[in-house]
Write an enzyme that holds these catalytic residues in place. Structure first.
Site, PDB file in Angstrom:
ATOM      1  N   HIS A  62       0.810  -1.218   0.000  1.00 37.23           N
ATOM      2  CA  HIS A  62       0.000   0.000   0.000  1.00 37.23           C
ATOM      3  C   HIS A  62       0.844   1.270   0.000  1.00 37.23           C
ATOM      4  O   HIS A  62       1.913   1.316   0.588  1.00 37.23           O
ATOM      5  CB  HIS A  62      -0.904   0.028   1.236  1.00 37.23           C
ATOM      6  CG  HIS A  62      -1.739  -1.198   1.386  1.00 37.23           C
ATOM      7  ND1 HIS A  62      -2.053  -1.720   2.611  1.00 37.23           N
ATOM      8  CD2 HIS A  62      -2.317  -2.014   0.472  1.00 37.23           C
ATOM      9  CE1 HIS A  62      -2.801  -2.805   2.458  1.00 37.23           C
ATOM     10  NE2 HIS A  62      -2.966  -3.002   1.165  1.00 37.23           N
ATOM     11  N   LYS A  71       6.173   6.362   7.341  1.00 39.90           N
ATOM     12  CA  LYS A  71       5.687   5.448   8.382  1.00 39.90           C
ATOM     13  C   LYS A  71       6.849   4.972   9.239  1.00 39.90           C
ATOM     14  O   LYS A  71       7.923   4.667   8.731  1.00 39.90           O
ATOM     15  CB  LYS A  71       5.012   4.218   7.762  1.00 39.90           C
ATOM     16  CG  LYS A  71       3.782   4.528   6.948  1.00 39.90           C
ATOM     17  CD  LYS A  71       3.216   3.271   6.308  1.00 39.90           C
ATOM     18  CE  LYS A  71       1.988   3.592   5.464  1.00 39.90           C
ATOM     19  NZ  LYS A  71       1.482   2.391   4.784  1.00 39.90           N
ATOM     20  N   TYR A 131       2.005   1.312  13.698  1.00 42.07           N
ATOM     21  CA  TYR A 131       2.734   2.260  12.864  1.00 42.07           C
ATOM     22  C   TYR A 131       2.210   3.675  13.028  1.00 42.07           C
ATOM     23  O   TYR A 131       1.031   3.914  13.205  1.00 42.07           O
ATOM     24  CB  TYR A 131       2.772   1.848  11.397  1.00 42.07           C
ATOM     25  CG  TYR A 131       1.467   1.564  10.705  1.00 42.07           C
ATOM     26  CD1 TYR A 131       0.940   2.461   9.783  1.00 42.07           C
ATOM     27  CD2 TYR A 131       0.788   0.368  10.935  1.00 42.07           C
ATOM     28  CE1 TYR A 131      -0.236   2.178   9.109  1.00 42.07           C
ATOM     29  CE2 TYR A 131      -0.384   0.081  10.264  1.00 42.07           C
ATOM     30  CZ  TYR A 131      -0.896   0.995   9.355  1.00 42.07           C
ATOM     31  OH  TYR A 131      -2.062   0.720   8.698  1.00 42.07           O
ATOM     32  N   ASP A 169      -6.189  -6.300  -2.030  1.00 38.67           N
ATOM     33  CA  ASP A 169      -4.796  -6.671  -2.272  1.00 38.67           C
ATOM     34  C   ASP A 169      -4.668  -7.702  -3.391  1.00 38.67           C
ATOM     35  O   ASP A 169      -3.677  -7.710  -4.119  1.00 38.67           O
ATOM     36  CB  ASP A 169      -4.137  -7.167  -0.985  1.00 38.67           C
ATOM     37  CG  ASP A 169      -3.963  -6.048   0.031  1.00 38.67           C
ATOM     38  OD1 ASP A 169      -4.060  -4.861  -0.342  1.00 38.67           O
ATOM     39  OD2 ASP A 169      -3.740  -6.353   1.210  1.00 38.67           O
TER      40      ASP A 169
END
Length: 182
Positions: A62, A71, A131, A169
């Site tokens: 992603h 991130k 995250y 996905d």
């Protein structure tokens, strides 16, 4: 904290200093001043995310084409194989990947700057993944590149089972067709 470079420019592994004894352990998982001093990255995190997934779950790959997110990621329980793909067309490592194990045991974190696709596969019975992001989730700008695109060639761990993927996905774009950063 120890900072280690990776083959992809800007992607860093961070190893915290852990204090432990027979009672358990303590470590500082994030300190803005120390992070900036050691990485040279001055950023503000605006969102924290926490997921729990079972063995074989693969989340990724992603990225957000606008409102691109940096991130800082880690596993707080269990273990994952964490992967980034360089989506910056102007980069000498465009389309290349880097992966490593992040686990509750090794306490490693990965800094992923904007411009990279990110994903992970759970390699333990279950894992909790945390995250911090530098921009807010913007579903209208979210993109995915296919986790098993042969042009990228990510070598995922063999778990003796097919990865468990979301519909999104499974339908991700090939790198050749993906919207990328300049």
């Amino acid at each position: 904290m120890k900072v280690m470079t990776t083959p992809l420019e800007g992607v860093l592994l961070l190893e915290p200093k852990v204090f432990g004894d027979e009672r358990g352990f303590f470590f500082e998982s994030y300190n803005g001043r120390r992070f900036a001093e050691l990485t040279g990255v001055e950023t503000a995190f605006v969102q924290d995310n926490h997921s729990r997934s079972l063995k074989g779950v693969l989340r990724g790959m992603h990225y957000q084409i606008r409102q691109a997110q940096g991130k800082l990621v880690r596993a707080s329980s269990g273990s994952v194989f964490d992967v980034v793909v360089d989506m910056r067309k102007s980069s000498s490592t465009f389309g290349q990947w880097f992966g490593t194990e992040l686990s509750a045991e090794n306490k490693l974190q990965m800094w992923i700057p904007p411009g990279f696709a990110h994903g992970f596969m759970v390699t333990s019975d279950a894992a909790e993944f945390l995250y911090k992001t530098t921009d807010y989730w913007a579903p209208e700008h979210e993109r995915s590149v296919l986790w098993n695109d042969p042009a990228i060639g990510i070598q995922w761990p063999e778990l003796g089972m097919a990865p468990l993927l979301s519909g999104k996905d499974q339908a991700a774009a090939l790198l050749a067709d993906a919207e990328v950063f300049a």
